[in-house]
Design an enzyme around this catalytic site. Structure first.
Site, PDB file in Angstrom:
ATOM      1  CG  HIS A 244       1.909   4.858   0.641  1.00 54.10           C
ATOM      2  ND1 HIS A 244       2.232   4.703   1.964  1.00 54.10           N
ATOM      3  CD2 HIS A 244       1.400   3.671   0.230  1.00 54.10           C
ATOM      4  CE1 HIS A 244       1.967   3.468   2.340  1.00 54.10           C
ATOM      5  NE2 HIS A 244       1.454   2.816   1.311  1.00 54.10           N
TER       6      HIS A 244
ATOM      7  CG  ASP B  74      -2.812   0.046  -5.171  1.00 53.82           C
ATOM      8  OD1 ASP B  74      -2.710   0.747  -4.140  1.00 53.82           O
ATOM      9  OD2 ASP B  74      -3.029  -1.169  -5.150  1.00 53.82           O
TER      10      ASP B  74
END
Ligand code: SDX
Length: 431
Positions: A308, A366
């Protein structure tokens, strides 16, 4: 915000420039460089915006090192456990948790705006049946700018509010219609007797031929997925919506731009890419092969669902999502789902591997959302449309915040030019 006692001094060719330091309520100080070019004749350079604050905001705060995510100050794990999506929508839009009467009025407004103009059904029929639902959503949401002229005077706060309510209310209907169209089934109209998440599941999975009862555990998991994807500071798609709206563009067209940006596999498309990757791995035995590829500098392959831009510890949403994944798979009796087995073993092996630990590459939101959505019966092509549906409230809240700031101006970045300097035209016979 501005603390005149704090400045940063920049020295260029022996000349010093004092730049104000802006103090946030949380997070790092910000160097105000708005006058830098005018005073020092230089630009700053930050292509991925890794060190750049594009705006000020009071909506969402992220601490990447601590793995903290706050919506209007409330931690995401508390909201996921105690709240529900429409209440989080109210919080993001208006800044405070609603009183019972305000919540009831807000939910009634959203519920009664879930239908789309009947003529818009024709737009779906212009797409091939095998069109990706995200392509359909970009098209249909963009087309809303041709239907709702009465709420596009964006200088009018009431019209901004109407556009916000319409977007939140109609996105599940559009996403469900995109799904139904892709599988050749008739559209299912929204029902006002169902809550937001149940209504979406009903529009996706009901058929005229038989009654469809929404399982409360599935609708709770769906609602939690909506909450966990609702907003996330100035991510790529939210920044796209802000930049589009900075020119005064139609609100629905701005949301369509956000949907287009979210589609990419490095962003919202990662949940689809993650599940397709898990299926490609196929078995626990093949995990080392894929981890080796992810670490190979010469191989563009990356572990989808890992890493991320901001979280360098843990994505707090992934923790909550993992709990939901276990609940849903237990309910559906598929806790032995081979894809989940691969996911759990991949997570374990990756986190034990120094490459991922050193680069702070942890499972993100996700990683588990795709597993839950597949278990619910959604095709992977519907994962990102569901992310877009959830993120609409974040996009529209940030859009509303930007337009409510009288000082806001059109976004217009500059560049580091590395091209040719001025030269004269050469006639084709002389080249
Ligand atoms: C979302 O911004 C948001 O808030 C987004 C989001 C939201 O709610 O809006 O949180 C939603 O988009 C989550 C992220 C979903 N994307 C993926 O899961 C795709 C896989 N992840 C990567 O593409 C990547 O991690 C990013 C894009 C998410 C972040 O990339 P960065 O921060 O720009 O990091 P980078 O590309 O500079 O990588 C740093 C290093 C590199 O190695 P070096 O060049 O330093 O040797 O880490 C490596 C990368 O090669 N790396 C990975 C990796 N992610 C980064 N290596 C293997 N697998 C990965 N997934």
């Amino acid at each position: 915000m501005t603390d005149s006692s704090k400045t940063a001094t920049l020295t260029i060719d022996g000349k010093s420039f004092d730049l104000p330091l802006l103090s946030p309520t949380a997070g790092p100080d910000v160097i105000d460089i708005r006058k830098l070019y005018a005073e020092a004749g230089v630009f700053t350079y930050d292509p991925g915006y890794t060190s750049t604050a594009s705006c000020d905001s009071t909506i969402t705060y992220i601490d990447g090192a601590k793995g903290e995510l706050l919506h209007r100050g409330y931690p995401i794990d508390q909201l996921a456990e105690k709240s529900h999506y429409l209440e989080v929508c109210y919080l993001l839009l208006y800044g405070e948790l609603p009183k019972a009467s305000d919540l009831e009025a807000f939910e009634a407004t959203i519920t009664r705006h879930t239908m789309i103009h009947e003529q818009m059904h024709n737009f779906f029929r212009g797409f091939r049946r095998d069109a990706h639902p995200m392509a359909t959503m970009v098209g249909v949401v963009g087309a809303m700018s041709a239907f709702y002229h009465d709420s596009t005077d964006i200088s009018d706060p009431r019209q901004r509010e109407i556009a916000s309510h319409r977007m939140i209310a109609k996105m599940p209907t559009i996403a469900a219609m995109a799904y139904k169209y892709s599988i050749g089934q008739p559209f299912v109209y929204p029902r006002n007797d169902l809550d937001y998440a149940s209504n979406f599941l009903h529009m996706c999975f009901a058929v005229p031929a038989e009654q469809y009862e929404v399982d409360p555990i599935l609708s709770r998991a769906m609602d939690r997925i909506f909450i966990l994807h609702a907003d996330h500071e100035q991510n790529a798609s939210t920044s796209t919506v802000r930049l589009a709206s900075s020119s005064g563009a139609n609100p629905f067209a701005c949301i369509a731009a956000g949907i287009a940006c979210l589609w990419g596999p490095a962003h919202g498309g990662a949940n689809q890419a993650c599940l397709e990757m898990l299926k490609e791995i196929g078995s626990v035995e093949r995990i080392p092969e894929f981890i080796a590829r992810a670490k190979d500098k010469d191989d563009p392959f990356r572990l989808m669902g890992f890493g991320h831009r901001v979280y360098k510890n843990v994505d707090p949403r992934a923790k909550v999502m993992k709990q939901s994944a276990d609940e849903v798979l237990d309910l559906l009796g598929i806790e032995n789902n081979p894809v989940l087995q691969v996911a759990k073993e991949l997570e374990k092996q990756a986190l034990d591997d120094p490459y991922f630990a050193d680069k702070k590459l942890f499972p993100n939101v996700d990683f588990y959302s795709g597993i839950i959505l597949e278990a619910m019966g959604f095709p992977t092509s519907m994962f990102t449309p569901i992310f877009a549906l959830s993120r609409t409230v974040g996009w529209i809240s940030q859009w509303k915040e930007q337009l409510s700031d009288p000082a806001h101006k059109i976004g217009r970045p500059r560049q580091l030019y590395l091209g040719e300097t001025a030269r004269d035209y050469i006639d084709v016979e002389d080249r």
